[in-house]
Write a protein that holds these residues in place. Structure first.
Motif, PDB file in Angstrom:
ATOM      1  N   LYS A 107     -11.522  -7.262  -0.128  1.00  0.00           N
ATOM      2  CA  LYS A 107     -11.440  -5.702   0.010  1.00  0.00           C
ATOM      3  C   LYS A 107     -10.730  -4.920  -0.829  1.00  0.00           C
ATOM      4  O   LYS A 107     -11.048  -3.892  -1.554  1.00  0.00           O
ATOM      5  N   HIS A 108      -9.578  -5.594  -1.312  1.00  0.00           N
ATOM      6  CA  HIS A 108      -8.565  -5.139  -2.010  1.00  0.00           C
ATOM      7  C   HIS A 108      -8.956  -4.922  -3.553  1.00  0.00           C
ATOM      8  O   HIS A 108      -8.689  -4.040  -4.279  1.00  0.00           O
ATOM      9  N   ASP A 134      -4.693  -3.364   0.642  1.00  0.00           N
ATOM     10  CA  ASP A 134      -5.877  -2.867   0.823  1.00  0.00           C
ATOM     11  C   ASP A 134      -6.064  -1.816   1.904  1.00  0.00           C
ATOM     12  O   ASP A 134      -6.887  -1.516   2.398  1.00  0.00           O
ATOM     13  N   ALA A 162      -1.620  -9.115  -1.990  1.00  0.00           N
ATOM     14  CA  ALA A 162      -3.228  -9.090  -2.241  1.00  0.00           C
ATOM     15  C   ALA A 162      -3.916 -10.527  -1.839  1.00  0.00           C
ATOM     16  O   ALA A 162      -4.170 -11.205  -2.617  1.00  0.00           O
ATOM     17  N   LEU A 201      -8.928  -0.952  -4.216  1.00  0.00           N
ATOM     18  CA  LEU A 201      -7.798  -0.606  -3.325  1.00  0.00           C
ATOM     19  C   LEU A 201      -6.511  -1.242  -3.785  1.00  0.00           C
ATOM     20  O   LEU A 201      -5.408  -0.373  -3.791  1.00  0.00           O
ATOM     21  N   LEU A 202      -6.394  -2.177  -4.436  1.00  0.00           N
ATOM     22  CA  LEU A 202      -5.232  -3.022  -5.172  1.00  0.00           C
ATOM     23  C   LEU A 202      -4.769  -1.755  -6.357  1.00  0.00           C
ATOM     24  O   LEU A 202      -3.394  -1.749  -6.377  1.00  0.00           O
ATOM     25  N   SER A 247     -17.665  -7.281  -0.323  1.00  0.00           N
ATOM     26  CA  SER A 247     -16.643  -8.387  -0.373  1.00  0.00           C
ATOM     27  C   SER A 247     -16.908  -9.880  -0.459  1.00  0.00           C
ATOM     28  O   SER A 247     -17.888 -10.043   0.447  1.00  0.00           O
TER      29      SER A 247
END
Lengths: 370, 370
Positions: free
Chosen positions: A27-28, A114, A10, A38-39, A21
């Motif tokens: 992003k993640h 991500d 990550a 997303l993580l 972001s």
């Protein structure tokens, strides 16, 4: 095979989805697609594959706090912080050290945090097949994404001879030897790759055992291996040296190199499992709209957003701040509003975001927007 | 001539400069150009022409509070609120009633609050000449703006024979009779008007005496005159009926008609003084940039705004909220950020703002953004 391990990488700089972001919130950590970061979506997908204590997340110092806040289902000690970024080879070496301290022969997957994958079941089936492959022989298993377009933004993996097949959940998965890795191709070459059916996208998803990874470092990346040896030693049950202090001492001196260059391209025991799941790395804002249902004019909106006399726009207003974003008479724009910054960029120019962020950085106090 | 009066009409719907302008905060309350609200700039320009007690501002109920807050230099009672809007003829009738109560033969100017005029000295000289003209004979004096382009958005005034000249501040001002008023022309016709040198823009600036205005209402607008008579009666020193109550009773029944239609086009005693000052009604966002110094790429910004790889954009970020507005790779856009709303529109589409605001109004709770 004993229970496998999963290590989620990550990282990321938080540039391409600016202003949502940021360096501390890449992003993640965003729900770029879907309702969760997303993580967290990645963690949810892998949880059926391994016990929580076998799931690690490797992240960066600036993101550590936010990552810990969302990694609620795994032990706090399993969120491991790289003191400085040293590209993916170092991260894979750290992953192998973490897993090896728990199971010297452990099989583990290295997965990006991500990517957007909707078909969790197919993803899990493919990973189970990859775990079986990595347990069956001393191989490095890559999961190659079946390409859907002649993309020029990814590296490709050329399949070689058939190797073995694995039947998981009543589904047969064929694994091939890897003929070669190729870097991001030009458009014409990418078209040939797509047409041939022999090429897969390299998405940075790897499954292998601790001994296989460590042997590859020893054989192909001795300088990295020497540094990683200190990390392995710090993690040894007999020593139990504080990991953080060791990482801070060792990491800055590790060579910056990707795992593709350092290990995979130099190894002859690499095999590839073609993916059966949908996949999108959602590389930047223009990749987002296809994950949403647009209005009749092709506009995708989130939060308080109105588009009048415009088509194919992406308009995201911060959903908590009751701020209205109104687009009138414009087409193909990306408009992203957050509490402290708003971006307006034509879709075709979104790849220039780094140039914009250099300008932002140069503003008085500009760092607060990065 | 006794001291003249000035009546500033401060109305407007607050649509064309949305989201900075709102129903309760239209253009004249904004520093669209300059550092002060346009109404305050107008007050500053007229103050040398008349004592503060002779300066009135007519505004609407929804704007009254904000107008009073900025009209600090004039008596509070001189800010008069129309309970409902009834177009400009009613406002001129109210103005004549207000002035007439103070000086039955008073000469007064009716001036818009929201025009941008930099050369205050020339403006004052022209108004002094107009006051002299209105005091010299029973005429309706219009100040016609010398056109600089074949604009199709204004009505035009065709000059007739020379009438009188007035020398003010050592400058000679020639006043002509008006041949006719013409409505907004088509492009080709506007070009002919400009080339002829005989036409001036009608900017809604009038100077006249109370008896002349009242006579015109009596002759050409008897229904309005009957309603206005009640307002005049309420303002008579002998009666001193409460003005607000009278306006609330009388105003809703007044015919909706412009002063141009109701009086000027029907009168034969109209004269015109060509302006010697710069003038811009700054009708909408695209008219704003020319009042600013652009960067090398033609971008005009205010507040925390960055434009990268873009040209000829207007980017206004709210100056109090420390919110960054970043435009990347776009040209000819208008981006206006306020604390609760952001507008993105290509300059060429800015005239469609009313359609956008209908969409905004239809949102749940949409009225709060209008």
């Amino acid at each position: 095979m004993s229970e496998p391990f999963i290590v989620i990488i990550a990282g990321g700089k938080g540039e391409r989805f600016w202003p949502q972001s940021r360096a501390a919130c890449p992003k993640h950590l965003l729900p770029v697609v879907g309702d969760k970061p997303l993580l967290v979506q990645t963690l949810d997908r892998v949880k059926p594959l391994a016990p929580a204590k076998n799931i690690f997340v490797i992240t960066s110092a600036v993101q550590a706090k936010a990552v810990r806040a969302v990694c609620k289902g795994i032990p706090a000690a399993n969120v491991v912080v790289e003191p400085v970024g040293r590209d993916t080879a170092a991260a894979v070496g750290l992953a192998a050290a973490l897993v090896g301290a728990r199971d010297p022969k452990g099989v583990f997957a290295v997965l990006p945090a991500d990517h957007v994958i909707h078909d969790a079941k197919a993803y899990q089936t493919d990973l189970k097949a990859a775990f079986a492959a990595a347990a069956a022989d001393d191989v490095m298993v890559t999961i190659g994404i079946t390409p859907t377009e002649p993309a020029t933004g990814f590296g490709y993996i050329q399949k070689g001879d058939a190797w073995k097949t694995f039947t998981i959940d009543r589904r047969r998965r064929a694994v091939s030897r890897v003929k070669r890795f190729v870097e991001k191709p030009k458009q014409e070459v990418a078209g040939q790759y797509l047409a041939s059916g022999d090429y897969l996208w390299n998405a940075g998803m790897f499954v292998w055992s601790v001994p296989v990874v460590n042997a590859a470092f020893a054989a192909h990346a001795p300088e990295l291996d020497a540094g990683l040896a200190k990390i392995r030693a710090a993690l040894a049950p007999a020593r139990k040296a504080p990991l953080d202090a060791t990482l801070k001492r060792v990491y800055p001196k590790l060579p910056r190199i990707s795992v593709d260059y350092a290990l995979l391209e130099k190894s002859t025991n690499v095999v590839v499992l073609p993916s059966s799941f949908d996949w999108d790395d959602v590389g930047a804002w223009p990749a987002v709209p296809k994950h949403f249902t647009p209005d009749a004019a092709g506009n995708v909106t989130r939060g308080l957003a109105v588009v009048e006399q415009g088509s194919n726009n992406l308009v995201f207003a911060d959903e908590k701040s009751k701020h209205l974003v109104a687009v009138l008479g414009a087409d193909d724009l990306i408009v992203v509003h957050t509490p402290d910054a708003t971006l307006v960029v034509p879709k075709a120019k979104a790849q220039e975001i780094k140039a914009l962020l250099k300008r932002v950085e140069a503003l008085r106090g500009g760092a607060k927007w990065l």
